[in-house]
Design an enzyme around this catalytic site. Structure first.
Site, PDB file in Angstrom:
ATOM      1  N   SER A 244      24.410  49.562  35.576  1.00 38.10           N
ATOM      2  CA  SER A 244      24.590  48.671  34.447  1.00 38.10           C
ATOM      3  C   SER A 244      23.550  48.977  33.357  1.00 38.10           C
ATOM      4  O   SER A 244      23.479  50.113  32.888  1.00 38.10           O
ATOM      5  CB  SER A 244      24.514  47.213  34.922  1.00 38.10           C
ATOM      6  N   GLU A 370      35.472  46.529  35.232  1.00 38.32           N
ATOM      7  CA  GLU A 370      34.117  46.330  34.709  1.00 38.32           C
ATOM      8  C   GLU A 370      33.957  45.024  33.936  1.00 38.32           C
ATOM      9  O   GLU A 370      32.879  44.443  33.893  1.00 38.32           O
ATOM     10  CB  GLU A 370      33.724  47.501  33.803  1.00 38.32           C
ATOM     11  N   HIS A 481      32.218  44.507  38.185  1.00 43.36           N
ATOM     12  CA  HIS A 481      30.959  45.135  37.817  1.00 43.36           C
ATOM     13  C   HIS A 481      29.901  44.877  38.886  1.00 43.36           C
ATOM     14  O   HIS A 481      29.631  43.732  39.243  1.00 43.36           O
ATOM     15  CB  HIS A 481      30.501  44.556  36.472  1.00 43.36           C
TER      16      HIS A 481
END
Length: 556
Positions: A244, A370, A481
């Site tokens: 991330s 995501e 995510h």
């Protein structure tokens, strides 16, 4: 006058003092004996300060390396995290009305927790936070050569994050490297986040003090070059790894200094992160001005200097009023790396296009969904007109309507086309699936594909796609995510890449390089027992191409 580390320890909360146990591992750094912890087959050295405390007059300044170590240092406990922005669903945004939604507020809150978007409860934090940790094979594990080094950079939307939460990750990877016969050393560092690390504005640009969190990371990499040999590490074999915001950070280290690494690292492994479209640091002026106003610094001549004198509590309160990743504007972040002319010379997509990229092998990949974990804060966007306004206002305010028109076709108001992808009419909640698809592609998928298309064939690259956890533990967010990190999906590949600069693990499906002629992905199927396969990176071609083009022209 610079203080010696012995004096710093007496007044610092970063260095933690403890009573070493007999037989505890030790290393010598400069003129100091550093004592760590033994934990079976691994040794830990925790909370070692690598930069002077960035508080008081050093707040909002570049990191300064600590002076040579002296005396004794107990490295038996993680240092405090840097100050964290408190995620809040209504901070800096309209109140989200979920009335009539199939989800209750408690269910939404649970989904966010499952997606690991909320900061750790009761996490110890302090502005004196710049410490580094080393986890290595225990002293009784002999090797004839120095070991490769894996440097972890945590995520957290550039708003929160810490190293202690990943202690099990470091231990697990070092142990796994021993099992694979390719031992490595794991390093993690704290870096400043939110306003403390990514303050924007013209005042910041003029002072040359942008992207302080990235400078903190760079200072930690310099520490690795200077000291990792004392732990048995090879400073010429450093791999950067992140997820991330941590993965985005890795990519930005590949772009700074014209792509010249100065030997700080030789490979990059990025999970859900690539160079993102970001504009000039002055574009964030409204966030600087709000912080100045909320801390009572508006009427001062030097507002940046005034912010240095504000109490920690007052600054924390002002930061917590600002938008965050759980706010209505979601991934249109307030505190984010921006082009400052120092660390980042321009929009990262332009730097990639110009070839100003470190010439190193790298891996960058995504999970399938995501954006799902970030779309809950906009559940009050319920129709096509509101969707268009939401995207235009928050993500592409500089783009003319004529250039946005193709975007509405690429991301239509059709639940089957939304994210979680492949779930048909399920989770048809207002514009949730549409916003999730847009955010996931604009922030994560499109930058990754653009990065690979620009660099494959010029350097060794690999990519992956994970559809794991599509229906568990919360089908609403799909392969969300961070899900690839939670299930330790790539441990063996990370170990192999750190050791050999090739992510293939020697068994199972061969992971081919990503090339212009054959942009192949190692794709993990939805079922946990399914073997990965090789697929082409050609999904949502029109949408991802358009998003990359808009990001080049109109970075936010």
């Amino acid at each position: 006058m610079l203080l010696t580390i012995g004096v710093l320890l007496a007044v610092s909360t970063t260095a933690t003092l403890g009573i070493p146990l007999a037989g505890s591992p030790t290393v010598r750094l400069d003129n100091a004996i550093v004592t760590g912890l033994g934990a079976g087959s691994v040794s830990k050295f925790l909370g070692i300060p690598f930069a002077q405390p960035p508080k008081g007059d050093r707040r909002f300044r570049l990191p300064v390396a600590v002076p040579p170590y002296e005396g004794t240092l107990s490295a038996t406990k993680y240092g405090p995290a840097c100050p964290q922005q408190t995620p809040s669903a209504d901070s800096g945004s309209p109140t989200v009305d979920v009335a009539g939604s199939p989800l209750s507020p408690d269910q939404i809150d649970g989904a966010l927790k499952i997606s690991r978007l909320q900061a750790t409860d009761a996490l110890e934090s302090d502005e004196d936070c710049l410490s580094i940790n080393v986890i290595k094979p225990a002293a009784n594990i002999s090797t004839q050569v120095l070991l490769p080094v894996l440097v972890w950079i945590y995520g957290g939307a550039f708003e929160f994050g810490d190293t202690v939460s990943y202690d099990d990750t470091g231990v697990r990877l070092v142990k796994r490297s021993l099992e694979l016969g390719q031992p490595l050393i794991y390093v993690s560092m704290n870096y400043r986040v939110s306003a403390w690390g990514f303050l924007p504005g013209a005042e910041v640009k003029k002072a040359g003090l942008g992207n302080l969190g990235l400078h903190d990371q760079r200072e930690a990499l310099l520490w690795v070059q200077k000291y990792i040999g004392a732990f048995g590490g090879d400073k010429t074999k450093v791999t950067l790894w992140g997820q991330s915001a941590g993965a985005i950070s890795v990519s930005l280290h590949m772009l700074t200094n014209g792509g010249i690494t100065n030997g700080l690292f030789r490979g990059g492994f990025m999970q859900s992160g690539a160079p993102i479209p970001i504009g000039d640091i002055s574009d964030g002026q409204k966030y600087y001005d709000a912080l100045v106003a909320d801390t009572g610094c508006s009427k001062t001549i030097d507002t940046l200097e005034c912010l240095r004198g504000v109490s920690s509590d007052a600054l924390q309160a002002a930061v917590d009023k600002s938008p965050n990743v759980l706010s209505y504007q979601s991934l249109s972040l307030a505190w984010v790396p921006r082009a400052d002319g120092v660390f980042l010379a321009d929009n990262p997509l332009k730097l990639v296009q110009e070839g100003k990229v470190a010439d190193i092998p790298f891996v960058t990949g995504n999970v399938d969904d995501e954006g799902t974990a970030f779309a809950f804060s906009s559940l009050n966007v319920t129709n096509d007109a509101q969707f268009r306004e939401y995207i235009k206002t928050n993500f592409l305010p500089k783009a003319p309507d004529s250039e946005l028109a193709p975007l509405w076709s690429a991301y239509p108001d059709v639940p089957r086309a939304g994210s979680p992808f492949g779930t048909g009419l399920l989770w048809d909640i207002g514009q949730y699936k549409r916003i999730a698809a847009f955010q996931g592609d604009s922030v994560f998928q499109a930058p990754r594909r653009f990065f690979l298309q620009q660099r494959s064939g010029k350097q060794k690259t690999w990519s992956y796609l994970s559809k794991r956890s599509k229906y568990f533990p919360l089908a609403l967010v799909g392969s969300s995510h961070g899900s690839d990190l939670k299930i330790d999906l790539l441990d063996d590949n990370i170990v192999r890449f750190t050791s050999t600069l090739n992510p293939n693990n020697g068994t199972g499906v061969v992971w081919p390089q990503y090339t212009p002629a054959s942009p192949q992905l190692l794709t993990f199927p939805t079922t946990i027992f399914g073997s990965p396969s090789i697929t082409l990176d050609n999904y949502r071609a029109d949408g991802l191409k358009l998003l990359a083009q808009l990001g080049l022209k109109y970075p936010n």
